[in-house]
Write a protein that holds these residues in place. Structure first.
Motif, PDB file in Angstrom:
ATOM      1  N   THR A  28      -1.726  10.684 -12.001  1.00 46.07           N
ATOM      2  CA  THR A  28      -1.788   9.205 -11.763  1.00 46.07           C
ATOM      3  C   THR A  28      -1.168   8.731 -13.233  1.00 46.07           C
ATOM      4  O   THR A  28      -1.049   9.408 -14.252  1.00 46.07           O
ATOM      5  CB  THR A  28      -3.275   8.737 -11.595  1.00 46.07           C
ATOM      6  OG1 THR A  28      -3.999   9.053 -12.737  1.00 46.07           O
ATOM      7  CG2 THR A  28      -3.972   9.388 -10.483  1.00 46.07           C
ATOM      8  N   ALA A  79       7.397   8.485  -8.707  1.00 47.41           N
ATOM      9  CA  ALA A  79       7.951   7.168  -8.733  1.00 47.41           C
ATOM     10  C   ALA A  79       8.951   7.131  -9.843  1.00 47.41           C
ATOM     11  O   ALA A  79      10.055   6.358  -9.683  1.00 47.41           O
ATOM     12  CB  ALA A  79       6.684   6.065  -8.960  1.00 47.41           C
ATOM     13  N   LEU A 111      12.208   8.590  -8.944  1.00 48.46           N
ATOM     14  CA  LEU A 111      13.018   7.451  -7.996  1.00 48.46           C
ATOM     15  C   LEU A 111      13.529   6.298  -8.683  1.00 48.46           C
ATOM     16  O   LEU A 111      14.548   5.961  -8.629  1.00 48.46           O
ATOM     17  CB  LEU A 111      11.962   6.960  -6.913  1.00 48.46           C
ATOM     18  CG  LEU A 111      12.381   6.841  -5.555  1.00 48.46           C
ATOM     19  CD1 LEU A 111      13.194   8.246  -5.089  1.00 48.46           C
ATOM     20  CD2 LEU A 111      11.347   6.582  -4.759  1.00 48.46           C
ATOM     21  N   VAL A 112      12.695   5.827  -9.620  1.00 45.82           N
ATOM     22  CA  VAL A 112      12.983   4.545 -10.380  1.00 45.82           C
ATOM     23  C   VAL A 112      14.155   4.780 -11.341  1.00 45.82           C
ATOM     24  O   VAL A 112      15.112   4.284 -11.409  1.00 45.82           O
ATOM     25  CB  VAL A 112      11.908   3.788 -11.344  1.00 45.82           C
ATOM     26  CG1 VAL A 112      12.433   2.630 -11.789  1.00 45.82           C
ATOM     27  CG2 VAL A 112      11.081   3.419 -10.045  1.00 45.82           C
ATOM     28  N   GLU A 121       2.216  11.857  -8.576  1.00 44.56           N
ATOM     29  CA  GLU A 121       2.703  10.711  -8.103  1.00 44.56           C
ATOM     30  C   GLU A 121       3.394   9.728  -8.947  1.00 44.56           C
ATOM     31  O   GLU A 121       4.496   9.173  -8.555  1.00 44.56           O
ATOM     32  CB  GLU A 121       1.338  10.086  -7.523  1.00 44.56           C
ATOM     33  CG  GLU A 121       0.292   9.584  -8.182  1.00 44.56           C
ATOM     34  CD  GLU A 121      -0.984   9.207  -7.633  1.00 44.56           C
ATOM     35  OE1 GLU A 121      -1.434   8.385  -8.140  1.00 44.56           O
ATOM     36  OE2 GLU A 121      -1.535   9.648  -6.522  1.00 44.56           O
ATOM     37  N   PHE A 122       2.772   9.752 -10.269  1.00 45.99           N
ATOM     38  CA  PHE A 122       3.572   8.864 -11.319  1.00 45.99           C
ATOM     39  C   PHE A 122       4.975   9.291 -11.579  1.00 45.99           C
ATOM     40  O   PHE A 122       6.142   8.763 -11.481  1.00 45.99           O
ATOM     41  CB  PHE A 122       2.882   8.680 -12.509  1.00 45.99           C
ATOM     42  CG  PHE A 122       3.544   7.842 -13.521  1.00 45.99           C
ATOM     43  CD1 PHE A 122       3.469   6.377 -13.337  1.00 45.99           C
ATOM     44  CD2 PHE A 122       4.202   8.384 -14.476  1.00 45.99           C
ATOM     45  CE1 PHE A 122       4.233   5.720 -14.242  1.00 45.99           C
ATOM     46  CE2 PHE A 122       4.873   7.619 -15.640  1.00 45.99           C
ATOM     47  CZ  PHE A 122       4.848   6.021 -15.353  1.00 45.99           C
ATOM     48  N   LEU A 160       5.104   0.656  -8.111  1.00 44.08           N
ATOM     49  CA  LEU A 160       6.190   1.533  -8.599  1.00 44.08           C
ATOM     50  C   LEU A 160       7.255   1.916  -7.184  1.00 44.08           C
ATOM     51  O   LEU A 160       8.172   1.936  -7.443  1.00 44.08           O
ATOM     52  CB  LEU A 160       5.737   2.740  -9.300  1.00 44.08           C
ATOM     53  CG  LEU A 160       5.267   2.682 -10.272  1.00 44.08           C
ATOM     54  CD1 LEU A 160       4.371   3.825 -11.164  1.00 44.08           C
ATOM     55  CD2 LEU A 160       6.218   1.967 -11.768  1.00 44.08           C
ATOM     56  N   LEU A 191       9.487  -1.045  -6.776  1.00 47.70           N
ATOM     57  CA  LEU A 191      10.687  -0.902  -7.666  1.00 47.70           C
ATOM     58  C   LEU A 191      11.184   0.057  -7.178  1.00 47.70           C
ATOM     59  O   LEU A 191      12.632   0.033  -7.108  1.00 47.70           O
ATOM     60  CB  LEU A 191       9.968  -0.610  -8.840  1.00 47.70           C
ATOM     61  CG  LEU A 191       9.472  -1.953  -9.767  1.00 47.70           C
ATOM     62  CD1 LEU A 191       9.176  -1.487 -11.283  1.00 47.70           C
ATOM     63  CD2 LEU A 191      10.619  -2.684  -9.839  1.00 47.70           C
ATOM     64  N   GLY A 192      10.962   1.387  -6.912  1.00 48.10           N
ATOM     65  CA  GLY A 192      11.918   2.618  -6.836  1.00 48.10           C
ATOM     66  C   GLY A 192      12.801   2.381  -5.438  1.00 48.10           C
ATOM     67  O   GLY A 192      13.963   2.423  -5.739  1.00 48.10           O
ATOM     68  N   LEU A 246       5.835  14.386  -5.368  1.00 48.57           N
ATOM     69  CA  LEU A 246       4.808  13.646  -4.620  1.00 48.57           C
ATOM     70  C   LEU A 246       3.752  14.879  -3.860  1.00 48.57           C
ATOM     71  O   LEU A 246       2.390  14.752  -4.009  1.00 48.57           O
ATOM     72  CB  LEU A 246       5.103  12.629  -3.532  1.00 48.57           C
ATOM     73  CG  LEU A 246       4.407  11.509  -3.218  1.00 48.57           C
ATOM     74  CD1 LEU A 246       3.981  10.740  -4.439  1.00 48.57           C
ATOM     75  CD2 LEU A 246       5.263  10.649  -2.319  1.00 48.57           C
ATOM     76  N   ILE A 296       0.428   3.861  -6.309  1.00 46.27           N
ATOM     77  CA  ILE A 296       1.510   3.694  -7.022  1.00 46.27           C
ATOM     78  C   ILE A 296       2.473   2.770  -6.181  1.00 46.27           C
ATOM     79  O   ILE A 296       3.713   2.623  -6.371  1.00 46.27           O
ATOM     80  CB  ILE A 296       2.659   4.914  -7.422  1.00 46.27           C
ATOM     81  CG1 ILE A 296       2.842   5.753  -6.038  1.00 46.27           C
ATOM     82  CG2 ILE A 296       1.843   5.623  -8.551  1.00 46.27           C
ATOM     83  CD1 ILE A 296       4.104   6.543  -6.143  1.00 46.27           C
ATOM     84  N   TYR A 347      15.786   8.104 -12.278  1.00 47.46           N
ATOM     85  CA  TYR A 347      17.039   8.920 -11.871  1.00 47.46           C
ATOM     86  C   TYR A 347      18.053   8.389 -10.804  1.00 47.46           C
ATOM     87  O   TYR A 347      18.904   8.038 -10.731  1.00 47.46           O
ATOM     88  CB  TYR A 347      16.634  10.461 -11.640  1.00 47.46           C
ATOM     89  CG  TYR A 347      16.357  10.958 -13.088  1.00 47.46           C
ATOM     90  CD1 TYR A 347      17.396  11.507 -13.829  1.00 47.46           C
ATOM     91  CD2 TYR A 347      15.016  11.200 -13.448  1.00 47.46           C
ATOM     92  CE1 TYR A 347      16.996  12.066 -15.219  1.00 47.46           C
ATOM     93  CE2 TYR A 347      14.695  11.691 -14.611  1.00 47.46           C
ATOM     94  CZ  TYR A 347      15.683  12.219 -15.639  1.00 47.46           C
ATOM     95  OH  TYR A 347      15.478  12.743 -16.610  1.00 47.46           O
TER      96      TYR A 347
END
Lengths: 165, 405
Positions: A126, A54, A57-58, A50-51, B129, B132-133, A45, B126, A60
């Protein structure tokens, strides 16, 4: 400010990574790995990805590590039994330093020298940019990877089936 | 400097409102459930039990904080903190209303500059996301609590909850992806901006009504998955009291138990807010202001006021003769306040936003009072063989129609 944040999250990542190896209980190790993932997401980040942050995080921290912990809990794995390989205690750290030195050497020779990383300079992180890149420039590798993962999933199901029957 | 002060003030306000709302959500749940079951519900502490949340909090704080001797101490201590932390963080990116501007004013010798600020702690690119995260990390609290309690009921509860959350996260993510295809953004402010306006002059352009493919299926899939993600009836297997005592929080008492409780309600609030933002148009009213949508909240409040006076005139219980007229006056006061243009302009978006979120929260409670619990195999079967394919097909159709139009 950016440099300070970088130092904080880098320190968290390193401490968690060391803790991951030092801990004897699998749950502690797995949670340390979650800490590493989280700190890495924060570093991404900071660098403008940024993607990726995220997704880190989502995917792993949120999905894969939960599965790890789920399996550890399900098997009720106990504390790791450390053997009496005393030479590993003394030879481990020097060997690791040599190994790291070799990697650093190789990277320094192979890759061209570049300028310092500047926080906030990278703008292509992004979701839009990543999507564009994945579905135009890197379409073939992306699809090949998807099929590879699909095959792996099918393989896992076939192997598990055999055991049940 | 201005930015820091503003952020601290906003964070304090949001934290205060959220924590109060969590406490009163529990009062509301007990009241609604009681009335569904033809009981009265809490009414001893304060008028109509309105001070019950305060009494509960005092009780929970003053209870002895015991640690059982057989638990894994570090993780047992960490688990409630993890659960409540990742339940409260997502509220930081949720916008509650349109921008507000405060003109410059001075109090005595203190001068405050004019401020234009968003009704939101922070707007990030984001946002979806991020939620969600972060909410995906909340499962660690439940799983660790179950495992570290070193107790078969807790372990089973923790395992069930992990499996359930992993399974239902997939249909939920797919259901969220479909409206994002229509709106083309991941930032919550832009998501709400993309749902402004009315098609044919009166149908709101919320994603559940928006062309080319209205997202009603996504909305239903999202709500079902959200019920499972928040461990609520009919998916509350992790704490099924008739099989698992209390599931993952069996060994917890005092404020640690309250932390899990708070986390559950905070997750409900987050889910309701996300559903409102993604599917129900955020703070946009359901019909144009030309048809008088600005007067609807006042009308409803006035109706509630009249009802309170009527019941106060024919009291079912002796105290109602005094309490209900007071409520009536409060309702009429609020109704009048919302008619004042200076108040209505900044407050109306928040009213609409919280009205929609509260309807979803009410449905949560309503479902809890109505449906029985799933069996564990039914739960998994439902997620993988029905909900997941439906979400994928819905995403495909949406993508296809968006690409064609």
């Amino acid at each position: 400010m950016d440099a300070l944040l970088f130092m904080i999250f880098a320190a968290i990542a390193v401490v968690c990574a060391v803790n991951l190896v030092v801990q004897t209980h699998p749950i502690s190790s797995a949670l340390s790995l979650v800490g590493v993932m989280g700190a890495l997401a924060a570093l991404y980040l900071l660098l403008g990805g940024e993607f990726i942050a995220a997704a880190q995080l989502v995917v792993y921290a949120g999905a894969i590590m939960v599965l790890f912990i789920f399996v550890i809990m399900l098997l009720n794995a106990g504390t790791e039994n450390k053997g009496r390989r005393s030479w590993a205690k003394y030879a481990g750290v020097p060997l690791m330093l040599v190994f790291l030195g070799l990697i650093a050497c190789g990277v320094a020779q192979q890759l061209p020298a570049s300028g310092n990383v500047v926080f906030g300079e990278f703008k292509g992180g992004t979701a839009l940019d990543i999507g564009r890149a994945l579905f135009t420039t890197y379409l073939l590798p992306f699809e090949v990877t998807s099929i590879l993962i699909l095959i792996a999933i099918l393989g896992a199901i076939v192997l598990a089936r055999k055991e049940i029957d | 400097m201005n930015f820091f002060i503003l952020s601290i003030v906003k964070a304090a306000v949001v934290a205060f409102v959220l924590l109060t709302a969590l406490a009163y959500l529990q009062w509301l749940e007990r009241k609604v459930l009681a009335h569904i079951q033809l009981r009265i519900g809490p009414r001893r502490v304060g008028p109509h039990g309105l001070l019950q949340p305060l009494a509960d909090v005092i009780k929970l704080i003053t209870k002895e904080d015991m640690m059982p001797s057989h638990v894994d101490k570090v993780f047992w201590f960490m688990a409630p903190f993890i659960a409540v932390l990742f339940a409260l963080i997502p509220i930081a990116v949720i916008p509650f209303g349109a921008d507000v501007s405060i003109p410059a004013f001075s109090v005595g010798s203190l001068h405050f500059p004019a401020i234009k600020t968003a009704m939101q702690l922070t707007d990030i690119n984001i946002g979806v996301l991020f939620i969600l995260g972060i909410s995906g990390l909340g499962v660690y609290g439940v799983a660790l609590a179950g495992w570290s309690s070193n107790n078969k009921y807790s372990l089973l509860g923790g395992l069930r909850s992990s499996a359930q959350m992993i399974s239902y996260e997939l249909p939920m993510a797919l259901a969220i992806a479909a409206p994002l295809l229509l709106l083309n953004t991941l930032s919550f402010r832009e998501i709400v901006a993309g749902q402004a306006g009315y098609s044919l002059g009166f149908i709101p352009r919320w994603t559940i009504f928006q062309g080319p493919f209205p997202q009603i299926i996504s909305f239903i899939v999202f709500m079902i998955a959200a019920f499972a993600e928040t461990n609520r009836v009919p998916f509350d297997l992790p704490e099924a009291e008739n099989e698992l005592v209390a599931g993952f929080h069996t060994e917890y008492g005092s404020m640690k138990f309250a932390a899990f409780f708070m986390a559950e309600y905070a997750n409900m609030v987050t889910v309701s807010c996300v559903a409102t933002l993604l599917f129900l148009g955020g703070w946009h009213p359901p019909f144009p202001a030309a048809f008088g949508s600005g007067y609807l909240p006042s009308l409803i409040l006035a109706g509630a006021g009249i009802l309170s006076f009527l019941h106060g005139a024919n009291p079912a219980r002796p105290m109602d003769r005094f309490t209900l007229p007071v409520f009536g006056v409060v309702f009429f006061g609020l109704a009048g306040l919302l008619l004042v243009p200076a108040v209505a302009a900044p407050v109306m978006p928040i009213v609409w936003f919280s009205a929609k979120a509260c309807v979803i929260l009410f449905v949560y409670i309503w479902v809890r009072g109505t449906l029985p619990r799933f069996r564990y195999d039914q739960l998994m079967h439902f997620a993988w063989t029905f909900l997941f394919p439906v979400a994928i097909i819905n995403l495909f159709i949406t993508g296809l129609l968006v690409a064609l139009s």
